[in-house]
Design an enzyme around this catalytic site. Sequence first.
Site, mmCIF file in Angstrom:
data_model
loop_
_atom_site.group_PDB
_atom_site.id
_atom_site.type_symbol
_atom_site.label_atom_id
_atom_site.label_comp_id
_atom_site.label_asym_id
_atom_site.label_seq_id
_atom_site.Cartn_x
_atom_site.Cartn_y
_atom_site.Cartn_z
ATOM 1 C CG HIS A 115 -64.278 -39.695 30.312
ATOM 2 N ND1 HIS A 115 -65.587 -39.826 29.889
ATOM 3 C CD2 HIS A 115 -64.257 -40.091 31.610
ATOM 4 C CE1 HIS A 115 -66.317 -40.304 30.888
ATOM 5 N NE2 HIS A 115 -65.537 -40.457 31.949
ATOM 6 C CG ASN A 208 -80.070 -35.101 26.529
ATOM 7 O OD1 ASN A 208 -80.385 -35.363 25.381
ATOM 8 N ND2 ASN A 208 -79.146 -35.783 27.198
HETATM 9 C C1 BV8 Z 1 -64.099 -46.015 36.483
HETATM 10 C C2 BV8 Z 1 -63.342 -42.822 26.229
HETATM 11 C C3 BV8 Z 1 -63.158 -46.825 38.458
HETATM 12 C C4 BV8 Z 1 -63.176 -41.435 25.714
HETATM 13 C C5 BV8 Z 1 -65.194 -43.365 27.641
HETATM 14 C C6 BV8 Z 1 -70.856 -47.949 38.533
HETATM 15 C C7 BV8 Z 1 -71.959 -48.583 38.027
HETATM 16 C C8 BV8 Z 1 -71.895 -49.233 36.794
HETATM 17 C C9 BV8 Z 1 -70.694 -49.265 36.054
HETATM 18 C C10 BV8 Z 1 -69.605 -48.653 36.588
HETATM 19 C C11 BV8 Z 1 -69.674 -47.990 37.807
HETATM 20 N N1 BV8 Z 1 -68.440 -47.471 38.053
HETATM 21 C C12 BV8 Z 1 -67.591 -47.796 37.054
HETATM 22 C C13 BV8 Z 1 -68.291 -48.519 36.123
HETATM 23 C C14 BV8 Z 1 -67.741 -49.047 34.878
HETATM 24 C C15 BV8 Z 1 -67.755 -48.017 33.748
HETATM 25 C C16 BV8 Z 1 -69.160 -47.645 33.359
HETATM 26 O O1 BV8 Z 1 -69.657 -46.618 33.761
HETATM 27 N N2 BV8 Z 1 -69.762 -48.467 32.524
HETATM 28 C C17 BV8 Z 1 -71.085 -48.115 32.016
HETATM 29 C C18 BV8 Z 1 -71.138 -48.395 30.523
HETATM 30 C C19 BV8 Z 1 -72.127 -48.882 32.789
HETATM 31 N N3 BV8 Z 1 -67.009 -46.833 34.105
HETATM 32 C C20 BV8 Z 1 -65.665 -46.826 33.991
HETATM 33 O O2 BV8 Z 1 -65.021 -47.813 33.669
HETATM 34 C C21 BV8 Z 1 -64.942 -45.532 34.298
HETATM 35 N N4 BV8 Z 1 -63.863 -45.821 35.190
HETATM 36 O O3 BV8 Z 1 -65.152 -45.872 37.017
HETATM 37 O O4 BV8 Z 1 -62.971 -46.429 37.103
HETATM 38 C C22 BV8 Z 1 -61.840 -47.089 38.993
HETATM 39 C C23 BV8 Z 1 -61.686 -46.986 40.346
HETATM 40 C C24 BV8 Z 1 -60.471 -47.228 40.877
HETATM 41 C C25 BV8 Z 1 -59.409 -47.570 40.049
HETATM 42 C C26 BV8 Z 1 -59.548 -47.685 38.694
HETATM 43 C C27 BV8 Z 1 -60.804 -47.442 38.143
HETATM 44 C C28 BV8 Z 1 -64.304 -44.914 33.061
HETATM 45 C C29 BV8 Z 1 -65.336 -44.312 32.189
HETATM 46 C C30 BV8 Z 1 -64.696 -43.606 30.964
HETATM 47 C C31 BV8 Z 1 -64.851 -44.476 29.772
HETATM 48 N N5 BV8 Z 1 -64.395 -43.780 28.563
HETATM 49 N N6 BV8 Z 1 -64.741 -43.032 26.434
HETATM 50 C C32 BV8 Z 1 -63.540 -41.376 24.262
HETATM 51 O O5 BV8 Z 1 -63.240 -42.296 23.499
HETATM 52 O O6 BV8 Z 1 -64.127 -40.346 23.903
HETATM 53 S S1 BV8 Z 1 -66.856 -43.285 27.948
HETATM 54 C C33 BV8 Z 1 -67.691 -42.461 26.735
HETATM 55 O O7 BV8 Z 1 -69.056 -42.295 27.236
HETATM 56 C C34 BV8 Z 1 -67.192 -41.067 26.461
HETATM 57 O O8 BV8 Z 1 -66.165 -40.658 27.316
HETATM 58 C C35 BV8 Z 1 -68.413 -40.215 26.722
HETATM 59 O O9 BV8 Z 1 -68.043 -39.012 27.150
HETATM 60 C C36 BV8 Z 1 -69.119 -41.003 27.768
HETATM 61 C C37 BV8 Z 1 -70.539 -40.623 28.018
HETATM 62 O O10 BV8 Z 1 -71.209 -40.574 26.780
HETATM 63 P P1 BV8 Z 1 -72.013 -39.224 26.422
HETATM 64 O O11 BV8 Z 1 -71.046 -38.096 26.389
HETATM 65 O O12 BV8 Z 1 -73.168 -39.110 27.340
HETATM 66 O O13 BV8 Z 1 -72.459 -39.525 24.935
HETATM 67 P P2 BV8 Z 1 -73.700 -40.411 24.458
HETATM 68 O O14 BV8 Z 1 -73.529 -40.649 23.001
HETATM 69 O O15 BV8 Z 1 -73.879 -41.570 25.385
HETATM 70 O O16 BV8 Z 1 -74.973 -39.468 24.688
HETATM 71 C C38 BV8 Z 1 -75.086 -38.252 23.964
HETATM 72 C C39 BV8 Z 1 -76.232 -37.484 24.609
HETATM 73 O O17 BV8 Z 1 -76.325 -36.215 23.971
HETATM 74 C C40 BV8 Z 1 -77.590 -38.163 24.434
HETATM 75 O O18 BV8 Z 1 -78.285 -38.113 25.673
HETATM 76 C C41 BV8 Z 1 -78.297 -37.286 23.378
HETATM 77 O O19 BV8 Z 1 -79.688 -37.238 23.605
HETATM 78 C C42 BV8 Z 1 -77.658 -35.942 23.642
HETATM 79 N N7 BV8 Z 1 -77.624 -35.062 22.463
HETATM 80 C C43 BV8 Z 1 -77.318 -35.393 21.177
HETATM 81 N N8 BV8 Z 1 -77.333 -34.278 20.420
HETATM 82 C C44 BV8 Z 1 -77.628 -33.237 21.242
HETATM 83 C C45 BV8 Z 1 -77.820 -33.732 22.540
HETATM 84 N N9 BV8 Z 1 -78.143 -32.938 23.584
HETATM 85 C C46 BV8 Z 1 -78.276 -31.618 23.334
HETATM 86 N N10 BV8 Z 1 -78.118 -31.068 22.110
HETATM 87 C C47 BV8 Z 1 -77.794 -31.841 21.047
HETATM 88 N N11 BV8 Z 1 -77.628 -31.287 19.820
#
Ligand code: BV8
Length: 251
Positions: A115, A208
């Site tokens: 990303h 997690n």
């Molecule tokens: C693409 C920018 C295709 C970086 C980010 C299929 C189905 C549905 C939707 C889609 C699909 N395919 C594509 C999509 C659309 C979309 C998508 O997935 N939407 C979602 C919301 C449904 N995906 C995209 O658009 C992607 N592109 O597929 O392109 C394509 C094909 C051809 C041509 C062109 C394009 C692009 C996705 C990237 C988006 N960018 N951010 C930044 O600013 O940092 S996403 C963002 O979420 C971050 O990158 C992050 O990395 C990512 C995931 O989040 P997590 O890392 O999981 O963080 P989160 O807070 O959610 O969770 C934290 C976890 O840690 C929790 O579970 C918690 O319990 C745990 N935790 C907390 N503390 C601890 C811990 N675990 C252990 N120890 C701890 N101490």
Amino acid sequence: MMETDFRNANIVVLTGAGISAASGLSTFRDQGGLWEKYPVEDIASPEGYQRDPELVESFYNARRAQLDASNVAPNAAHFALAKLEQEHQGRLLLVTQNVDDLHERAGSNQVLHMHGELRKACCPVTMQPFFMEQPFSAENVCQCCEKPQRLRPNIVWFGEMPIGMGEIEQALTECDLFISIGTSGTVYPAAGFIRLAKAFGAEAIDINLEPSYSSPFNIFMQGCATQQVPRMVESILSGEPIESTAEEALI
Ligand code: BV8
């Protein structure tokens, strides 16, 4: 419990914001997360950037500045993965959704930032990434185009193609073990890696705090990454069985 000896296994690791939480970097969707303050479409999409580049630049400039804060440093989970890279006999691909540099600062040399990376900028036309020290601003323009373009964060926003997908998919079809650490499994294509790995016969571990998307995993190690990741790495390097720390293994 998984009794497989993984000492020569091909391994793919996927990390998310949870691995950096203990280092003081906010996650996205937890309480008080990054996206509580800003709607995702405003700061993590090309459309949002076109609408208000200053807002997006301020969001990423703040996160870049946070990386240099004295209280932000790699934690035991990052160091354990660097140790795995150094000592593991089989192949290892470390893929991160994170845009921070904590894996590198812990000593991991091969990190695939699918990303993007906070410390890099890119020209919006050529999309060529390069390290940039100064903050994003209208004055910060590229040198590769006849008409200099305002440099943008080297970040993959929603609707943009993640980096390294060919290499990642190839590694997932060939791996014996897929490990997910600290990700909510809500963003694709990363959230789909587990299914591809399992479809090609891999075993899988989820580390997690919560069983966010743990159902398809063989082992769920519930707890903080700083505790669970070093434990898991020691088991892999010693060929010892790996156990779920939840009440029962999730199969
Ligand atoms: C693409 C920018 C295709 C970086 C980010 C299929 C189905 C549905 C939707 C889609 C699909 N395919 C594509 C999509 C659309 C979309 C998508 O997935 N939407 C979602 C919301 C449904 N995906 C995209 O658009 C992607 N592109 O597929 O392109 C394509 C094909 C051809 C041509 C062109 C394009 C692009 C996705 C990237 C988006 N960018 N951010 C930044 O600013 O940092 S996403 C963002 O979420 C971050 O990158 C992050 O990395 C990512 C995931 O989040 P997590 O890392 O999981 O963080 P989160 O807070 O959610 O969770 C934290 C976890 O840690 C929790 O579970 C918690 O319990 C745990 N935790 C907390 N503390 C601890 C811990 N675990 C252990 N120890 C701890 N101490």
